[in-house]
Design an enzyme around this catalytic site. Structure first.
Site, PDB file in Angstrom:
ATOM      1  N   GLU A 278       0.869  -1.188   0.000  1.00 14.56           N
ATOM      2  CA  GLU A 278       0.000   0.000   0.000  1.00 14.56           C
ATOM      3  C   GLU A 278       0.898   1.227   0.000  1.00 14.56           C
ATOM      4  OE1 GLU A 278      -2.497  -0.481   3.445  1.00 14.56           O
ATOM      5  OE2 GLU A 278      -3.283  -2.404   2.718  1.00 14.56           O
TER       6      GLU A 278
ATOM      7  N   GLU B 127       8.371 -15.899  -4.642  1.00 17.07           N
ATOM      8  CA  GLU B 127       8.524 -14.687  -5.465  1.00 17.07           C
ATOM      9  C   GLU B 127       9.999 -14.291  -5.537  1.00 17.07           C
ATOM     10  OE1 GLU B 127       6.145 -11.385  -4.150  1.00 17.07           O
ATOM     11  OE2 GLU B 127       7.146  -9.963  -5.465  1.00 17.07           O
ATOM     12  N   ARG B 128      10.679 -14.321  -4.412  1.00 16.30           N
ATOM     13  CA  ARG B 128      12.104 -13.953  -4.411  1.00 16.30           C
ATOM     14  C   ARG B 128      12.909 -14.941  -5.235  1.00 16.30           C
ATOM     15  NH1 ARG B 128      11.068 -12.838   1.377  1.00 16.30           N
ATOM     16  NH2 ARG B 128      10.749 -10.598   1.486  1.00 16.30           N
TER      17      ARG B 128
ATOM     18  N   ILE C 111       0.850  -2.292  -8.075  1.00 13.59           N
ATOM     19  CA  ILE C 111       0.458  -3.679  -8.304  1.00 13.59           C
ATOM     20  C   ILE C 111       0.673  -4.085  -9.766  1.00 13.59           C
ATOM     21  CG2 ILE C 111      -1.385  -5.400  -8.049  1.00 13.59           C
ATOM     22  CD1 ILE C 111      -0.201  -4.045  -5.419  1.00 13.59           C
TER      23      ILE C 111
ATOM     24  N   ASP D  52       8.608 -16.033  -0.434  1.00 12.95           N
ATOM     25  CA  ASP D  52       9.810 -16.850  -0.649  1.00 12.95           C
ATOM     26  C   ASP D  52       9.906 -17.285  -2.111  1.00 12.95           C
ATOM     27  OD1 ASP D  52      10.660 -16.654   1.968  1.00 12.95           O
ATOM     28  OD2 ASP D  52       9.796 -18.561   2.602  1.00 12.95           O
TER      29      ASP D  52
ATOM     30  N   GLY E  98       9.284  -6.956  -4.381  1.00 13.17           N
ATOM     31  CA  GLY E  98       9.281  -8.233  -3.644  1.00 13.17           C
ATOM     32  C   GLY E  98      10.077  -8.149  -2.360  1.00 13.17           C
TER      33      GLY E  98
HETATM   34  C1  FAD Z   1       7.189  -1.723 -10.706  1.00 13.25           C
HETATM   35  C2  FAD Z   1       6.784  -2.268  -9.367  1.00 13.25           C
HETATM   36  C3  FAD Z   1       5.990  -3.406  -9.321  1.00 13.25           C
HETATM   37  C4  FAD Z   1       5.536  -3.888  -8.082  1.00 13.25           C
HETATM   38  N1  FAD Z   1       4.657  -4.950  -8.062  1.00 13.25           N
HETATM   39  C5  FAD Z   1       4.053  -5.281  -6.878  1.00 13.25           C
HETATM   40  C6  FAD Z   1       2.993  -6.237  -6.859  1.00 13.25           C
HETATM   41  O1  FAD Z   1       2.638  -6.831  -7.887  1.00 13.25           O
HETATM   42  N2  FAD Z   1       2.361  -6.476  -5.677  1.00 13.25           N
HETATM   43  C7  FAD Z   1       2.724  -5.858  -4.508  1.00 13.25           C
HETATM   44  O2  FAD Z   1       2.108  -6.112  -3.479  1.00 13.25           O
HETATM   45  N3  FAD Z   1       3.749  -4.953  -4.498  1.00 13.25           N
HETATM   46  C8  FAD Z   1       4.409  -4.644  -5.649  1.00 13.25           C
HETATM   47  N4  FAD Z   1       5.435  -3.708  -5.665  1.00 13.25           N
HETATM   48  C9  FAD Z   1       5.801  -3.063  -4.405  1.00 13.25           C
HETATM   49  C10 FAD Z   1       7.199  -3.420  -3.887  1.00 13.25           C
HETATM   50  O3  FAD Z   1       7.218  -4.721  -3.365  1.00 13.25           O
HETATM   51  C11 FAD Z   1       7.578  -2.350  -2.842  1.00 13.25           C
HETATM   52  O4  FAD Z   1       7.842  -1.160  -3.573  1.00 13.25           O
HETATM   53  C12 FAD Z   1       8.776  -2.730  -2.008  1.00 13.25           C
HETATM   54  O5  FAD Z   1       8.461  -3.782  -1.117  1.00 13.25           O
HETATM   55  C13 FAD Z   1       9.327  -1.535  -1.198  1.00 13.25           C
HETATM   56  O6  FAD Z   1       8.312  -0.855  -0.522  1.00 13.25           O
HETATM   57  P1  FAD Z   1       8.244   0.747  -0.640  1.00 13.25           P
HETATM   58  O7  FAD Z   1       8.287   1.090  -2.078  1.00 13.25           O
HETATM   59  O8  FAD Z   1       7.069   1.204   0.123  1.00 13.25           O
HETATM   60  O9  FAD Z   1       9.570   1.261   0.016  1.00 13.25           O
HETATM   61  P2  FAD Z   1       9.796   1.575   1.578  1.00 13.25           P
HETATM   62  O10 FAD Z   1       9.407   0.419   2.411  1.00 13.25           O
HETATM   63  O11 FAD Z   1       9.194   2.891   1.893  1.00 13.25           O
HETATM   64  O12 FAD Z   1      11.371   1.700   1.622  1.00 13.25           O
HETATM   65  C14 FAD Z   1      12.086   2.871   1.238  1.00 13.25           C
HETATM   66  C15 FAD Z   1      13.562   2.649   1.525  1.00 13.25           C
HETATM   67  O13 FAD Z   1      13.758   2.421   2.942  1.00 13.25           O
HETATM   68  C16 FAD Z   1      14.439   1.196   3.155  1.00 13.25           C
HETATM   69  N5  FAD Z   1      13.974   0.575   4.376  1.00 13.25           N
HETATM   70  C17 FAD Z   1      12.682   0.401   4.799  1.00 13.25           C
HETATM   71  N6  FAD Z   1      12.665  -0.236   5.977  1.00 13.25           N
HETATM   72  C18 FAD Z   1      13.954  -0.485   6.316  1.00 13.25           C
HETATM   73  C19 FAD Z   1      14.588  -1.108   7.430  1.00 13.25           C
HETATM   74  N7  FAD Z   1      13.905  -1.633   8.459  1.00 13.25           N
HETATM   75  N8  FAD Z   1      15.951  -1.170   7.443  1.00 13.25           N
HETATM   76  C20 FAD Z   1      16.675  -0.650   6.408  1.00 13.25           C
HETATM   77  N9  FAD Z   1      16.130  -0.048   5.330  1.00 13.25           N
HETATM   78  C21 FAD Z   1      14.784   0.029   5.286  1.00 13.25           C
HETATM   79  C22 FAD Z   1      14.091   0.350   1.923  1.00 13.25           C
HETATM   80  O14 FAD Z   1      15.038  -0.687   1.738  1.00 13.25           O
HETATM   81  C23 FAD Z   1      14.118   1.405   0.837  1.00 13.25           C
HETATM   82  O15 FAD Z   1      15.442   1.627   0.438  1.00 13.25           O
HETATM   83  C24 FAD Z   1       5.946  -3.247  -6.874  1.00 13.25           C
HETATM   84  C25 FAD Z   1       6.802  -2.142  -6.934  1.00 13.25           C
HETATM   85  C26 FAD Z   1       7.201  -1.638  -8.153  1.00 13.25           C
HETATM   86  C27 FAD Z   1       8.094  -0.424  -8.173  1.00 13.25           C
END
Ligand code: FAD
Length: 411
Positions: A139, A255-256, A170, A253, A382
């Site tokens: 989200e 997915e990764r 998504i 898991d 992921g």
């Molecule tokens: C093109 C695209 C396709 C996608 N497809 C899907 C999909 O099909 N379904 C779905 O559910 N999601 C999807 N995603 C979402 C994706 O999984 C998330 O963008 C990802 O998990 C990171 O979340 P965020 O973007 O909110 O970054 P954030 O969580 O806000 O992170 C921002 C930065 O902070 C760092 N960070 C956060 N917490 C910590 C911590 N505890 N310690 C150290 N560093 C930290 C992160 O590593 C990152 O560098 C997609 C994203 C993109 C861009």
């Protein structure tokens, strides 16, 4: 396409595939070069998804790869699934991403977690490619902390659940017919109060709020989904109520594990292009491939790709052998490590490949530029590479963690 014997003795070829897996890889590679490569440029230019493409992939026999034959699938293993993804990624990484989400992240997940009614209702059309799948976990306010910060809720109302909230980024969202969506059914219970639902695109209260314009993987459709009093039949609850975290974790898991073959396919294509360019491009009266500094870049690319290949398929093989293990710590660690390694190795390969192409590599519409623009996504999607490092260290230090430290981040 996928006509093969099951349980054959594992005759290994040079890449560690069995004869059957090699045959599947070669069929997927030929299909991708013939059918997917010609679409790549237009998809990249216009963020365009070719209508009917999933049905064509289904007709060619590449859907339902890990779904059991009793449910209409091919009943193959995760190594075969990874081989198809790698082959697709060589020639069109945007299709490979959308394909991996549909066939693996959604279909494989449904096959493992849904009941007989749900399988018979949805799987046939999804395996034929008539219905496209997407998975909604992230989200706008919950990414790395996907479970803890989840705001989407689902309240039981008679024979329905009523969903409210939204999902961001998504893959396949704008074109999906069937969406596997996570929502909190008991918000007070934190990650123990999450459930999984199957949502159809025509349900009242569901809509795609926006299609996103991306830096790379353009053409693979990415969107924001909104649920506004969206009524979902109770029969579309996947697994037990409040048991969604388990489904999410096992899905993440796999997915990764499937991120690595995408990186491998992209890196292989970049390597091939760098070799060809090194032979064709002349400076100082000689092919640039005759210069030791260019040769050094090529040698490094080769090493990255071969180590990526070994780890990718070793991890996929472990996923297969340990798929019924109740203790998932080894898979959790290995799949995070495989995605981390492959995404960073791919980044290095693309950096060298673009450098070898010089100025022409910097031009947006060249193929090597398109490949280069793909490198960041799989360090983020992921679960980011920071989260992957957290998982690996968390498992390595699990004795300490069980005493001092517990997080419900996207681990
Ligand atoms: C093109 C695209 C396709 C996608 N497809 C899907 C999909 O099909 N379904 C779905 O559910 N999601 C999807 N995603 C979402 C994706 O999984 C998330 O963008 C990802 O998990 C990171 O979340 P965020 O973007 O909110 O970054 P954030 O969580 O806000 O992170 C921002 C930065 O902070 C760092 N960070 C956060 N917490 C910590 C911590 N505890 N310690 C150290 N560093 C930290 C992160 O590593 C990152 O560098 C997609 C994203 C993109 C861009």
């Amino acid at each position: 396409m996928i006509e093969m014997t099951h349980g054959s003795t594992a005759v290994q070829n040079d890449h560690g595939f069995t004869a059957d897996q090699k045959q599947i890889f070669e069929a997927a590679e030929a299909f991708a070069r013939r059918e997917l490569y010609p679409l790549a440029q237009q998809m990249d230019e216009n963020e365009w998804w070719p209508p009917g493409l999933f049905a064509r992939i289904g007709d060619a026999g590449f859907l339902g790869v890990t779904v059991g034959q009793e449910s209409g699938g091919h009943g193959l293993d995760y190594v075969s699934a990874g081989a198809i993804i790698q082959a697709f990624a060589r020639w069109n990484h945007a299709v490979a991403l959308s394909y991996a989400v549909h066939d693996n992240i959604v279909l494989d997940n449904l096959y493992r977690n849904s009941n007989a009614n749900q399988r018979s209702q949805y799987m046939v059309d999804m395996i034929a490619g008539r219905k496209i799948g997407a998975l909604g976990l992230t989200e706008s306010g919950s990414g790395s902390d996907a479970l803890g910060s989840m705001r989407t809720t689902a309240c039981r109302d008679g024979d329905y659940y009523v969903l409210n909230g939204s999902k961001m980024f998504i893959t396949n969202g704008p074109i999906a017919d069937v969406l596997l969506v996570y929502a909190k059914t008991a918000p007070d219970l934190g990650h123990k109060g999450i459930s999984a639902f199957l949502i159809e695109r025509n349900y009242a209260g569901f809509h795609v709020a926006q299609k996103l314009d991306k830096m790379g993987y353009r053409g693979s459709q990415t969107g924001e989904l909104v649920f506004n009093d969206c009524r979902v039949p109770a029969g579309n609850l996947i697994g037990d109520e409040n048991n969604g975290a388990k489904i999410i974790m096992s899905g993440l898991d796999i997915e990764r594990a499937m991120i690595a073959p995408i990186c491998l396919g992209v890196a292989e294509r970049a390597y091939q292009m760098a070799i060809e360019y090194s032979c064709a491009r002349k400076q100082f009266g000689q092919p640039i491939g005759s210069f030791q500094m260019v040769q050094s870049m090529i040698a490094d690319m080769y090493v990255h790709i071969e180590t990526m290949r070994s780890f990718t398929y070793r991890t996929l093989s472990e996923c297969q052998h340990r798929k019924d293990d109740t203790d998932r710590s080894i898979l959790h660690m290995m799949t995070a490590a495989s995605a981390l390694h492959a995404s960073e190795a791919c980044n290095k390969v693309l950096d060298n490949a673009l450098q070898i192409h010089g100025g022409i590599g910097y031009i947006w519409e060249t193929e090597i530029n398109r490949l280069y623009r793909s490198i960041k996504l799989l360090e983020i999607g992921g679960g980011t590479n920071q989260v992957r490092r957290m998982i690996i260290a968390g498992e390595a230090l699990s004795d300490i963690r069980s005493v001092n430290y517990k997080t419900d981040a996207r681990e």
